[in-house]
Design a protein around this motif. Structure first.
Motif, short mmCIF file in Angstrom:
data_model
loop_
_atom_site.label_atom_id
_atom_site.label_comp_id
_atom_site.label_asym_id
_atom_site.label_seq_id
_atom_site.Cartn_x
_atom_site.Cartn_y
_atom_site.Cartn_z
N ALA A 197 2.56 9.74 4.00
CA ALA A 197 3.20 9.05 2.88
C ALA A 197 3.35 9.89 1.61
O ALA A 197 4.42 9.90 1.00
CB ALA A 197 2.45 7.75 2.58
N PRO A 198 2.30 10.65 1.18
CA PRO A 198 2.46 11.44 -0.05
C PRO A 198 3.58 12.48 0.04
O PRO A 198 4.20 12.83 -0.96
CB PRO A 198 1.10 12.12 -0.22
CG PRO A 198 0.14 11.26 0.54
CD PRO A 198 0.92 10.74 1.70
N ASP A 199 3.87 12.98 1.28
CA ASP A 199 4.91 13.99 1.46
C ASP A 199 6.30 13.38 1.64
O ASP A 199 7.30 14.09 1.65
CB ASP A 199 4.60 14.86 2.69
CG ASP A 199 3.19 15.46 2.62
OD1 ASP A 199 2.80 15.86 1.50
OD2 ASP A 199 2.50 15.50 3.65
N ARG A 200 6.36 12.05 1.81
CA ARG A 200 7.65 11.39 2.05
C ARG A 200 8.02 10.45 0.92
O ARG A 200 8.68 9.44 1.12
CB ARG A 200 7.58 10.64 3.38
CG ARG A 200 7.20 11.53 4.56
CD ARG A 200 7.30 10.81 5.89
NE ARG A 200 8.65 10.41 6.20
CZ ARG A 200 9.02 9.91 7.38
NH1 ARG A 200 8.12 9.78 8.35
NH2 ARG A 200 10.26 9.53 7.59
N LEU B 68 0.82 -1.21 0.00
CA LEU B 68 0.00 0.00 0.00
C LEU B 68 0.86 1.26 0.00
O LEU B 68 0.61 2.20 -0.76
CB LEU B 68 -0.93 0.00 1.22
CG LEU B 68 -2.15 -0.92 1.15
CD1 LEU B 68 -2.86 -0.96 2.51
CD2 LEU B 68 -3.13 -0.45 0.08
N LEU B 69 1.89 1.30 0.86
CA LEU B 69 2.73 2.49 0.95
C LEU B 69 3.69 2.60 -0.23
O LEU B 69 4.15 3.69 -0.56
CB LEU B 69 3.49 2.49 2.28
CG LEU B 69 2.60 2.63 3.52
CD1 LEU B 69 3.41 2.55 4.81
CD2 LEU B 69 1.81 3.93 3.49
N GLU B 70 3.99 1.48 -0.86
CA GLU B 70 4.86 1.50 -2.04
C GLU B 70 4.19 2.28 -3.18
O GLU B 70 4.88 2.84 -4.04
CB GLU B 70 5.16 0.06 -2.48
CG GLU B 70 6.19 -0.06 -3.59
CD GLU B 70 7.57 0.43 -3.20
OE1 GLU B 70 8.20 1.08 -4.05
OE2 GLU B 70 7.99 0.18 -2.05
N THR B 71 2.86 2.33 -3.18
CA THR B 71 2.16 3.09 -4.22
C THR B 71 2.46 4.58 -4.10
O THR B 71 2.30 5.33 -5.06
CB THR B 71 0.63 2.88 -4.13
OG1 THR B 71 0.17 3.32 -2.84
CG2 THR B 71 0.28 1.42 -4.30
N GLU B 72 2.87 5.01 -2.90
CA GLU B 72 3.25 6.42 -2.69
C GLU B 72 4.77 6.60 -2.78
O GLU B 72 5.30 7.64 -2.37
CB GLU B 72 2.77 6.88 -1.29
CG GLU B 72 1.29 6.70 -1.03
CD GLU B 72 0.48 7.88 -1.50
OE1 GLU B 72 1.04 8.76 -2.20
OE2 GLU B 72 -0.72 7.93 -1.17
N LYS B 73 5.46 5.54 -3.26
CA LYS B 73 6.93 5.55 -3.37
C LYS B 73 7.60 5.67 -2.00
O LYS B 73 8.70 6.20 -1.87
CB LYS B 73 7.42 6.71 -4.26
CG LYS B 73 6.86 6.68 -5.68
CD LYS B 73 7.39 5.50 -6.46
CE LYS B 73 7.01 5.56 -7.94
NZ LYS B 73 5.56 5.37 -8.15
N LEU B 74 6.90 5.17 -0.96
CA LEU B 74 7.46 5.12 0.38
C LEU B 74 7.76 3.67 0.73
O LEU B 74 6.85 2.84 0.75
CB LEU B 74 6.48 5.72 1.40
CG LEU B 74 6.89 5.63 2.88
CD1 LEU B 74 8.18 6.39 3.13
CD2 LEU B 74 5.78 6.16 3.78
N THR B 75 9.02 3.37 0.96
CA THR B 75 9.43 1.99 1.25
C THR B 75 9.55 1.79 2.75
O THR B 75 10.25 2.56 3.43
CB THR B 75 10.78 1.68 0.58
OG1 THR B 75 10.69 1.96 -0.82
CG2 THR B 75 11.17 0.22 0.79
N ILE B 76 8.85 0.78 3.27
CA ILE B 76 8.97 0.48 4.70
C ILE B 76 9.39 -0.98 4.87
O ILE B 76 9.14 -1.83 4.01
CB ILE B 76 7.64 0.72 5.47
CG1 ILE B 76 6.53 -0.22 4.95
CG2 ILE B 76 7.21 2.16 5.38
CD1 ILE B 76 5.30 -0.24 5.83
N ASP B 77 10.04 -1.23 5.99
CA ASP B 77 10.43 -2.60 6.33
C ASP B 77 10.28 -2.76 7.84
O ASP B 77 10.33 -1.78 8.59
CB ASP B 77 11.87 -2.87 5.89
CG ASP B 77 12.12 -4.37 5.71
OD1 ASP B 77 11.17 -5.16 5.92
OD2 ASP B 77 13.25 -4.75 5.37
#
Length: 457
Positions: free
Chosen positions: A424-427, A372-381
């Motif tokens: 997420a959109p800002d990061r 879900l967050l990858e769609t905003e180009k935010l990578t989490i682990d």
């Protein structure tokens, strides 16, 4: 499904459901027995009744998920319904036979989808031709005696437009296949349901209401309506229309009825709520017993009238589930108990199970949030310690408040990731590792305030 052994069925269920090996084995055997029954001579096949199952266990341990995944794996008609939706005939509520009608609708959609796949290539060809007819209306060469005809025109001029038309048509076909026409708009005729009349039926009289609605829909056939859509959407609509022409719905209904009767699964959730020995007045117990008595003939085997014909329930597999925290299976009426010969108890989940649920299944929550967050180009682990902390807190909150099983993980994960989801959109482009300290910071307020945790988690 017909080729899967019980061991292979359990292995497939293991990809999505953690633990509960006894329940998985039982449903795997029940499904394999259905295949075994189909291999028998017809005279013996009809004598073998399905082995209906009762799954007992607290909420959130995987009862519903086991049945849902099993149905998807089997590719057979499956319908889940809460037993509390039904009431005794004469009271406000659903008629128990309505679940068989719903199962039949699902079977129709399932078979229709399969039949559409079979005619897909032919439907696509017809849809492409229909689309080209819209883009380039055919102008047939004029013939004497048809419309206006000028005898002084040379004959070759009459044929030439047809040749030009064919050449232009092929050019349009090529452009369409290359995707050059996708954004162009065209007008297309679609059918909308006419009448708009819905006859409400009285509780317990759904049969009559269904028949009246069917009759009204035939009296008011669908109307044609012109819509302006993009060519790609028009193509999809035309495929649907062409598929409907190629499919024999009478054959679909026959196949669906056979599949529902021989392979359908009805999942009755919250069956413990209609057991007699519960908190409440005597009249409530009478009403619950009435629901059980209405359920009994459907589970035993009867004929239910649907708009696609009569459906026998003799060989439909019934899987029921309930927490049975206030009642016991023995509180059900004896006749209904006897129709559920297989019983299995699902165990409560602990922090080790929660950790496995977060890491092992193909559809794990961690995988879902990452995507879900990858769609905003935010990578989490997630670090191992962070997930262990989540699992620890899930068990802790279940012990201290209400035990809702694995569903607790949803609320905790949402609480932990709510700030990141908002920002997420800002990061975009950031890469974040969620560790144990971050989890503790996000849960600190609800950990310290016990009253608050009851409402938030």
């Amino acid at each position: 499904m017909s080729n899967l052994t019980p061991r292979e069925i359990v292995s497939e269920l293991d990809k999505f459901i953690i633990g509960q090996s006894d329940a998985k084995r039982m449903v795997a055997i029940a499904m394999r027995n259905r295949w075994r029954r189909q291999q028998l001579p017809p005279e013996l096949r009809d004598e073998i009744a399905p082995k209906n199952i009762i799954m007992m266990g607290p909420t959130g341990v995987g009862k519903t998920e086991i049945a849902r995944r099993l149905a998807k794996l089997a590719g057979c008609p499956f319908f889940k319904v809460e037993a509390t939706k039904f009431t005794e005939v004469g009271y406000v509520g659903r008629d128990v036979e309505s679940m068989v009608r719903d199962l039949m609708e699902i079977g129709i959609n399932l078979v229709r989808k399969e039949e559409m796949e079979k005619v897909k290539v032919k439907a696509e060809k017809h849809a492409e031709d229909a689309l080209l007819d819209i883009l380039l209306p055919s102008s047939k060469p004029k013939q004497p005696g048809m419309g206006f005809f000028n005898a002084d025109e040379p004959a070759e001029q009459e044929v030439k437009p047809a040749a030009d038309q064919s050449s232009t048509r092929e050019k349009f076909r090529k452009m369409w296949r290359e995707g050059k026409l996708d954004e162009r708009e065209v007008e297309i005729e679609v059918t909308v349901q006419g009448g708009g009349v819905e006859i409400m039926s009285m509780p317990g009289m759904e049969d009559m209401g269904m028949q009246v609605n069917d009759m009204v829909s035939k009296m008011f056939p669908g109307k044609k309506k012109t819509r302006k859509v993009k060519i790609r959407e028009a193509y999809d609509i035309l495929i649907q229309q062409e598929s409907d022409k190629l499919i024999d719905m009478d054959n679909v209904a026959e196949l669906a009825r056979e599949r529902v009767e021989q392979g359908g699964i009805l999942f009755l959730d919250e069956i413990d709520k209609i057991a007699g020995n519960q908190e409440g007045g005597g009249s409530a117990n009478v009403s619950r017993e009435g629901v059980q008595r209405d359920l009994l003939p459907v589970v035993e085997g009867c004929v239910v009238n649907t708009k696609y014909g009569m459906v026998k329930t003799d060989h439909i597999l019934f899987i029921s589930a309930g927490a049975f925290s206030y009642a016991k299976p023995s509180d059900l009426i004896p006749e209904l108990q006897g129709r559920f010969p297989l019983r299995v108890e699902l165990t409560s989940l602990d922090k080790d199970d929660f950790y496995r649920i977060l890491t092992e299944p193909q559809n794990a929550l961690t995988v879902q949030y990452k995507a879900l967050l990858e769609t905003e180009k935010l990578t989490i682990d997630f670090s191992r310690e962070a997930l262990e902390e989540v699992a620890f807190n899930a068990q802790k909150f279940n012990d201290e408040t209400e035990n809702i099983g694995a569903r607790r993980l949803y609320t905790i994960m949402e609480k932990i990731l709510s700030d990141l989801s908002f920002e997420a959109p800002d990061r975009s482009g950031d890469s974040i590792v969620i560790d144990k300290v971050y989890v503790q910071e996000q849960l600190q307020d609800v950990i310290e305030d016990r009253d608050l945790s009851r409402y938030i988690l």
